[in-house]
Design an enzyme around this catalytic site. Structure first.
Site, PDB file in Angstrom:
ATOM      1  N   SER A  77      66.086   5.647  67.164  1.00 56.04           N
ATOM      2  CA  SER A  77      66.038   7.112  67.238  1.00 56.04           C
ATOM      3  C   SER A  77      67.127   7.607  68.177  1.00 56.04           C
ATOM      4  O   SER A  77      67.507   6.902  69.124  1.00 56.04           O
ATOM      5  CB  SER A  77      64.679   7.560  67.789  1.00 56.04           C
ATOM      6  OG  SER A  77      64.703   8.936  68.095  1.00 56.04           O
ATOM      7  N   TYR A  99      58.241   6.481  73.996  1.00 57.32           N
ATOM      8  CA  TYR A  99      58.886   6.412  72.674  1.00 57.32           C
ATOM      9  C   TYR A  99      60.361   6.038  72.811  1.00 57.32           C
ATOM     10  O   TYR A  99      60.850   5.143  72.115  1.00 57.32           O
ATOM     11  CB  TYR A  99      58.731   7.764  71.981  1.00 57.32           C
ATOM     12  CG  TYR A  99      59.351   7.845  70.595  1.00 57.32           C
ATOM     13  CD1 TYR A  99      58.646   7.405  69.475  1.00 57.32           C
ATOM     14  CD2 TYR A  99      60.615   8.382  70.396  1.00 57.32           C
ATOM     15  CE1 TYR A  99      59.195   7.504  68.198  1.00 57.32           C
ATOM     16  CE2 TYR A  99      61.177   8.480  69.137  1.00 57.32           C
ATOM     17  CZ  TYR A  99      60.461   8.044  68.036  1.00 57.32           C
ATOM     18  OH  TYR A  99      61.009   8.137  66.766  1.00 57.32           O
TER      19      TYR A  99
END
Ligand SMILES: NC(=O)c1ccc[n+]([C@@H]2O[C@H](COP(=O)([O-])OP(=O)(O)OC[C@H]3O[C@@H](n4cnc5c(N)ncnc54)[C@H](O)[C@@H]3O)[C@@H](O)[C@H]2O)c1
Length: 258
Positions: A149, A164
């Protein structure tokens, strides 16, 4: 020296986390089916995985199965991959998409939440890759793509926070180190790092207002679509991408200039 092996006409792509109707995985499964791959969807949500596979199989006239499994659980993954290996042509492609977001600020993050995020986003990628690699190494052919990401590169900044970002940064080191070990078997291992994509992972379906807010600072002036990400993954899984490995592909409309 390694030799290139031709792709078999009959070959399977396994996609984890590809059951959700508006997700990147689902769009990628559809795209790969259109390019002639047999499709195996492995998702915690067995019912949706089976429904997605049935629809893709019917629409694209390819073999497709959906199997329920928790990517963080070794026994569950072993059962699912064994079922897929028995039902479908040899696995040539693996796309590690299963993931969860985590918008909790660092000082409020519990060890339980931290462990859950890492169990799914990072351990799951390890467990599934290791299981699928057994057959890929035997056949001396494979393509693995894992979804990192932009959050790993920029330190959050979109929706999710530290847990995350850290788990998705782990995917980058994982990808490069694994690529080094399996290159001699004619297996490529790559990561992609998407910016904000119009799916439901960031706390539900994005409203037009949220999309407009997120678009600020993005050179292309909008969030990305799942079909755009699917096209990149399909390329990295293709025979043409045999000399690309240990790479991280940005797909973020210019949000990150690296
Ligand atoms: N949408 C974005 O903006 C964006 C940006 C960068 C990276 N990503 C990553 O892309 C991947 C796909 O996300 P998406 O946006 O399509 O979201 P999504 O929520 O639609 O898809 C995630 C899928 O993972 C499955 N899943 C969750 N836990 C699982 C488990 N333990 N075992 C098996 N499957 C499990 C879910 O059922 C779901 O189908 C994720 O790894 C996400 O972190 C998304």
């Amino acid at each position: 020296m390694t030799t290139q092996h031709a792709f078999p006409a009959e070959r399977t792509a396994v996609l984890t986390g590809a059951a959700s109707a508006r997700g990147i995985g689902r769009a990628t499964a559809d795209r790969l089916a259109g390019e002639g791959w047999s499709i195996a969807i492995l998702d915690i949500n067995a019912e949706d995985a089976q429904a997605a596979a049935a629809e893709i199989g019917a629409n694209r006239a390819v073999k497709a199965i959906g199997v329920g499994a928790d990517v963080s659980d070794e026994a569950s993954v072993d059962r699912a991959i064994t079922e897929i290996e028995q039902a479908l042509p040899p696995i040539v492609g693996l796309v590690n998409l299963a993931g969860i977001s985590s918008p909790t600020p660092f000082m409020e993050t519990t060890v339980a939440e931290w462990d859950k995020v890492f169990a799914i986003n990072m351990r799951g990628t390890f467990v599934v890759s290791q299981r699928v690699l057994k057959g890929m190494i035997d056949r001396e052919l494979g393509r693995i793509v894992s979804i990192s990401s932009i959050s790993a590169q920029r330190g959050g900044g979109t929706y999710s926070k530290v847990a995350y970002s850290a788990s998705k940064a782990g995917i980058l080191g994982f990808t490069r180190a694994l690529a080094r070990e399996v290159g001699e078997h004619n297996i490529t291992v790559n990561a992609i790092a998407p910016g904000p994509i119009d799916t439901d992972i960031m706390g539900g379906t994005l409203t037009e207002e949220r999309k407009a807010q997120m678009s600020e600072g993005i050179m292309m002036g909008r969030v990305g679509t799942r079909e755009e990400v699917a096209a990149l993954i399909a390329f990295l899984l293709s025979a043409d991408a045999g000399y690309i490995t240990a790479a991280t592909y940005d797909i973020n409309g210019g949000l990150q200039v690296s």
